[in-house]
Design a protein around this motif. Structure first.
Motif, PDB file in Angstrom:
ATOM      1  N   UNK A  54       0.841  -1.198   0.000  1.00  0.00           N
ATOM      2  CA  UNK A  54       0.000   0.000   0.000  1.00  0.00           C
ATOM      3  C   UNK A  54       0.878   1.251   0.000  1.00  0.00           C
ATOM      4  N   UNK A  55       0.293   2.365  -0.404  1.00  0.00           N
ATOM      5  CA  UNK A  55       1.093   3.569  -0.606  1.00  0.00           C
ATOM      6  C   UNK A  55       1.186   4.481   0.613  1.00  0.00           C
ATOM      7  N   UNK A  56       0.260   4.372   1.581  1.00  0.00           N
ATOM      8  CA  UNK A  56       0.234   5.383   2.641  1.00  0.00           C
ATOM      9  C   UNK A  56       1.423   5.352   3.600  1.00  0.00           C
ATOM     10  N   UNK A  57       2.138   4.207   3.807  1.00  0.00           N
ATOM     11  CA  UNK A  57       3.326   4.305   4.669  1.00  0.00           C
ATOM     12  C   UNK A  57       4.535   4.916   3.959  1.00  0.00           C
ATOM     13  N   UNK A  58       4.446   5.092   2.641  1.00  0.00           N
ATOM     14  CA  UNK A  58       5.572   5.622   1.876  1.00  0.00           C
ATOM     15  C   UNK A  58       5.580   7.144   1.990  1.00  0.00           C
ATOM     16  N   UNK A  59       6.614   7.682   2.612  1.00  0.00           N
ATOM     17  CA  UNK A  59       6.673   9.118   2.883  1.00  0.00           C
ATOM     18  C   UNK A  59       7.979   9.689   2.329  1.00  0.00           C
ATOM     19  N   UNK A  60       7.855  10.671   1.458  1.00  0.00           N
ATOM     20  CA  UNK A  60       9.018  11.425   0.992  1.00  0.00           C
ATOM     21  C   UNK A  60       9.199  12.588   1.966  1.00  0.00           C
ATOM     22  N   UNK A  61      10.151  12.445   2.888  1.00  0.00           N
ATOM     23  CA  UNK A  61      10.242  13.408   3.981  1.00  0.00           C
ATOM     24  C   UNK A  61      11.390  14.394   3.834  1.00  0.00           C
TER      25      UNK A  61
END
Length: 216
Positions: A54-61
Motif C-alpha cells: 500500500x502507498x500510505x506508509x511511503x513518505x518522501x520526507x
C-alpha cells in the motif's frame, strides 16, 4: 519496521514493489534469496505478477537541492504544526479505540489467543495479528499461496512498446545521443514529449503491479 532509502529520484512503484517483496519474506512466504533471483534479469527477464504494498506508509520526507536556500515563515510553520497536531490527536484517539475493540474481542473469543501479560500492548496485538491477512498489501490474499517464481509474468517492456506503436499511440525515434526514444502521439499530441525507455518501463511496471493476483 522502518526502511530508509536514499536515492537521486523517487520511483514510487519501484519502492512499493520492493516493500511487497520484503513483506512476503517477513511473512515467511518467500525466502530471502528471492531478491537475488528476481534481480537476475537473464534468468528472470520479466517480473512475476504480484500486488504492490500500500502507498500510505511511503513518505518522501526530505529533498536536497544544490545551491538552494530555503526561507522559513514562522506563521506558516505554526499553521502546519497546528494541522499536524490536530491529525495526530485524532488518529491517536482512533488507535486507542480500535485497540480496545481488538482486546475486547480477544477476551471473549476463546479461539483467538490473548496475551494480556505482555508488557507492550501494541507488540502483543501485532504478534497476534501476524497469522491474519497482511493489511499492508493491496488486493485479496490467496487461500493457497503461489510462489512468485511460479506465477504468470508481466509483459516485457519491448512488447508493451510495440503494442502502443501498432495502435498509433507511440512512435519510436532516435534521440540526439543515439538513444532510442519514444514520442507520444494521437490523443496526447498536445502534450507530446520525448520519453526514455526507462520512464516507460517505470510506468508500465507500476500499472501491471496494481492488478491483484487471483488463483486460476
Amino acid at each position: 519496521m522502518l526502511v530508509k532509502m536514499n536515492c537521486l529520484f523517487m520511483l514510487v512503484h519501484s519502492v512499493r514493489c520492493m516493500m511487497a517483496l520484503l513483506l512476503h519474506i517477513g511473512q515467511k512466504l518467500e525466502a530471502p534469496e528471492i531478491i537475488d533471483q528476481l534481480l537476475d534479469v537473464e534468468k528472470n527477464p520479466r517480473k512475476p505478477q504480484y500486488s504492490m504494498a500500500v502507498d500510505y506508509p511511503l513518505v518522501l520526507y526530505d529533498c536536497h537541492f544544490e545551491g538552494v536556500n530555503w526561507r522559513n515563515e514562522t506563521e506558516e510553520e505554526n499553521h502546519v504544526l497546528n494541522s499536524l497536531h490536530q491529525h495526530w490527536v485524532q488518529n491517536a484517539v482512533k488507535t486507542q479505540v480500535l485497540l480496545g475493540m481488538i482486546q475486547g474481542l480477544q477476551k471473549t473469543n476463546p479461539g483467538v489467543p490473548c496475551k494480556n501479560h505482555c508488557k507492550t500492548v501494541f507488540v502483543s496485538v501485532f504478534l497476534e495479528m501476524t497469522s491474519l491477512h497482511c493489511w499492508l498489501m493491496e488486493g485479496s490474499r490467496q487461500r493457497k499461496y503461489q510462489p512468485l517464481l511460479d506465477r504468470p509474468r508481466c509483459e516485457s517492456l519491448e512488447s508493451r512498446i510495440q503494442h502502443f506503436v501498432k495502435r498509433g499511440r507511440l512512435e519510436q525515434e532516435e534521440g540526439e545521443n543515439g538513444e532510442e526514444t519514444t514520442v507520444f502521439r494521437g490523443k496526447r499530441s498536445k502534450h507530446s514529449h520525448l520519453t526514455t525507455t526507462n520512464q516507460i518501463q517505470e510506468q508500465n511496471h507500476g500499472a501491471k503491479t496494481e492488478v491483484p493476483i487471483t488463483k486460476p
